[in-house]
Design an enzyme around this catalytic site. Structure first.
Site, PDB file in Angstrom:
ATOM      1  N   ASP A 164      -7.208   1.611  -5.061  1.00 47.49           N
ATOM      2  CA  ASP A 164      -6.881   2.976  -5.462  1.00 47.49           C
ATOM      3  C   ASP A 164      -7.433   3.223  -6.859  1.00 47.49           C
ATOM      4  O   ASP A 164      -8.470   2.659  -7.220  1.00 47.49           O
ATOM      5  CB  ASP A 164      -5.352   3.161  -5.418  1.00 47.49           C
ATOM      6  CG  ASP A 164      -4.937   4.577  -5.066  1.00 47.49           C
ATOM      7  OD1 ASP A 164      -5.103   5.457  -5.926  1.00 47.49           O
ATOM      8  OD2 ASP A 164      -4.449   4.810  -3.943  1.00 47.49           O
ATOM      9  N   HIS A 208      -2.679   8.100  -9.546  1.00 45.47           N
ATOM     10  CA  HIS A 208      -2.409   8.022  -8.103  1.00 45.47           C
ATOM     11  C   HIS A 208      -2.040   6.613  -7.667  1.00 45.47           C
ATOM     12  O   HIS A 208      -1.068   6.400  -6.931  1.00 45.47           O
ATOM     13  CB  HIS A 208      -3.651   8.503  -7.347  1.00 45.47           C
ATOM     14  CG  HIS A 208      -3.495   8.612  -5.874  1.00 45.47           C
ATOM     15  ND1 HIS A 208      -3.828   7.597  -5.013  1.00 45.47           N
ATOM     16  CD2 HIS A 208      -3.055   9.633  -5.103  1.00 45.47           C
ATOM     17  CE1 HIS A 208      -3.605   7.992  -3.761  1.00 45.47           C
ATOM     18  NE2 HIS A 208      -3.137   9.218  -3.788  1.00 45.47           N
ATOM     19  N   SER A 413      -1.297  10.142   1.428  1.00 44.01           N
ATOM     20  CA  SER A 413      -1.344   9.035   0.460  1.00 44.01           C
ATOM     21  C   SER A 413       0.039   8.474   0.179  1.00 44.01           C
ATOM     22  O   SER A 413       0.191   7.295  -0.115  1.00 44.01           O
ATOM     23  CB  SER A 413      -1.940   9.514  -0.867  1.00 44.01           C
ATOM     24  OG  SER A 413      -3.332   9.461  -0.862  1.00 44.01           O
TER      25      SER A 413
END
Length: 603
Positions: A164, A208, A413
């Site tokens: 990620d 994120h 996600s």
């Protein structure tokens, strides 16, 4: 990426959460009033003073097969002294708190230590140190995680690779239960870009990856457990493939997958989380990103992938069908769509999030997603100084330290790491499970949602979206951790592949059927294939599958004379790439990107 102005929905959800916490407190007080028991030092030892809920783990420990650690409360015949604490420390235990009121203490111990504690005459009882709080903004309660925790499973000993934007490992929720060591055991960057900035961000400049890591394995330290991850004992391997804008390339992701495979033995990497993707430009059999995830799968690593956030895309009336992204289009991987909680902790209240991408996949028409999990307005860890937090300060959520330690995001996600955490719990319970067995068990044990259609209004788009519940939208159903950890069914060794099936359109009679296997895997060796280890209706639900024909319900896109919608979804089956270009356009060549929205206001 869609943005929004925040409604009062989160406040309502938090009120519900605190209401639930108060109810739990009252229940606990009542339970203690009716069930108090004290141990008398004059009583003789019972056959076993290890709690019955630890009996299975105790049996494994006696056989030498209990791995990882477990947090327990140990009660002694007298108030424990420094000598008792020293003995436990020498045995490998870590002291958390002294509980003189019950002549006990809380420890994290190696699971293998249970037989030794059973034989200790100074100890009168050993029980699980149960979590007693609302968890991860309704995600955990909606999927039954507490039952696995109560059985002693936290994902301890399992390595999860987060590919990620990086992980900010300074967040206390990512440290061990004693808050002495980070559980992010490895960092590597594959973007070639800076991984620190002047605002204080480190490793994760986008925000994120840290959020995803928290859903997998945050321990809730700065929220009194309210935003605890699904598997708070896992080890996390940070493989940074996305930059400060949440973007990368196929090569950065493939390099990270390659690293995960090479590090598998070092960190016991059993799962890869890919909350990212891009448009599909060719069959999965040719796509290098798909080939990379297959390599990891065949090396014994479960790969869990986000389905994509394109479910609101309606090209020529296609209603979001045909929008699964790569590498979630690969039949090996476990592809996850998203639901929303509607402010409830009940699985029955979950509905499909309208942004969640739907199958079948472009080119190959693979039946995806494989399952769904909560992914709307999920609160998890913030990465201070990162791009997302700076751009959307209204989505920051305060922790018990008074700082904005948490952040709200929506997207597939956020659903993907919930499934990853569940898989880690299963691997702690049954360490020998293969990726195919994990995928099969998670799909087989899902909660069948039993809905025909629902509608959701999105204020910032001034639009209402209707979701039809079929195997192209919700797959096999909603993640159910309680059922998955209680399940003992394992496919026989000669039928171990869990390939997602292919949907085939029969133009002569207008039906769509599902077909198992592919050019390299015979249908007889697929778990739900012609050998019928588990009937198709058991996995996908009788309402969605009947025999060999797929049952779509009343709003069938390709049976309602909407020929333009039909061509969008099935066009490539004629040998052309028209459907691909219509759905994806130029986005096919764009970079891999994280699938998230900084707080979705879907109602």
């Amino acid at each position: 990426m869609l943005t929004k102005q925040k409604s009062q929905k989160r406040g309502e959800r938090h009120s519900a959460a605190w209401g639930k916490r108060l109810s739990m407190a009252l229940l606990l007080a009542t339970g203690m009033a009716f069930g108090q028991h004290s141990y008398d030092a004059t009583e003789g030892p019972a056959a076993s003073h290890i709690s019955s809920e630890l009996s299975e783990l105790l049996a494994k420990a006696k056989q030498g097969s209990a791995d990882g650690t477990i947090r327990v409360i140990v009660q002694y015949r007298q108030v424990p002294t420094a000598a008792h604490y020293a003995t436990m420390r020498q045995r490998g235990g870590t002291l958390h708190s002294k509980l003189q009121l019950i002549k006990g203490a809380s420890f994290t111990i190696p699971a293998s230590l249970l037989p030794e504690l059973e034989a200790d005459p100074e100890i009168v009882h050993v029980s699980v140190d149960h979590p007693m709080q609302v968890m991860d903004d309704l995600t955990n309660s909606a999927t039954g995680v507490a039952s696995a925790w109560n059985a002693g499973y936290t994902g301890s000993g399992v390595g999860v690779a987060i590919i990620d934007s990086g992980i900010n490992d300074s967040h206390p929720d990512l440290w061990n239960s004693a808050e002495t060591t980070s559980r992010v055991v490895y960092h590597a960057d594959f973007t070639g870009t800076a991984n620190t900035n002047s605002a204080g961000a480190k490793y994760d400049l986008y925000g994120h990856g840290t959020h995803v890591a928290g859903i997998v394995g945050g321990n809730g330290y700065l929220s009194a457990g309210q935003y605890e991850g699904v598997a708070p004992g896992v080890s996390l391997i940070d493989l940074r493939a996305l930059d400060l804008n949440g973007a990368g390339t196929d090569s950065t992701v493939i390099a990270a997958i390659q690293a995960a495979i090479s590090l598998k033995s070092t960190y016991n990497i059993r799962i890869i989380n890919l909350s990212l993707g891009r448009g599909i430009s060719e069959s999965y059999t040719l796509d290098p990103l798909c080939q990379a995830v297959e390599s990891a799968w065949k090396d014994g690593i479960l790969v869990v992938v986000a389905a994509g956030n394109y479910g609101r895309l309606s090209v020529n009336g296609s209603n979001g069908y045909g929008t699964i992204t790569a590498p979630g289009n690969d039949p090996y991987v476990l592809t996850v769509g998203a639901t929303k909680s509607n402010g409830s902790s009940s699985a029955s209240a979950q509905t499909l999030a309208s942004f969640s991408s739907k199958g079948p996949t472009t080119f190959d028409h693979i039946v995806k997603p494989d399952m769904v999990a909560p992914g709307n307005d999920v609160v998890s860890l913030a990465a201070p100084g990162a791009t997302l937090e700076a751009a959307y300060p209204a989505e920051l959520v305060a922790g018990t330290n008074g700082a904005n330690s948490y952040f709200s995001l929506s997207g597939t996600s956020m659903a993907t790491p919930a499934v990853v955490g569940a898989a880690a719990l299963l691997l702690q319970e049954h360490s020998t499970l293969t990726p195919d067995q994990l995928k099969a068990r998670l799909m087989r044990t899902t909660y069948k949602m039993g809905l025909t259609s629902t509608s959701a209004y999105v204020p910032h788009l001034s639009q209402t979206f209707t979701s039809i519940y079929d195997l192209f939208s919700v797959g096999s159903g909603l993640l159910d951790v309680q059922t998955a950890t209680a399940d003992t069914n394992v496919p026989p060794t000669n039928v171990g592949t869990a390939l997602s099936p292919t949907a085939v359109y029969n133009a002569s009679n207008g039906t769509v059927s599902i077909v198992y296997g592919n050019a390299s895997v015979a249908s007889s060796s697929v778990v739900w294939g012609t050998s019928v280890v588990w009937g198709t209706s058991i996995v996908w639900g009788a309402a969605e599958v009947s025999g060999t024909s797929v049952v779509w319900g009343s709003s069938v896109i390709w049976n309602n004379n909407a020929l333009t919608a039909f061509s969008v979804i099935w066009g490539s089956s004629t040998g052309t790439a028209s459907a691909t270009s219509i759905v994806w356009g130029a986005s096919v060549g764009s970079a891999d990107a994280a699938f998230n929205d900084a707080g979705d206001d879907e109602q």
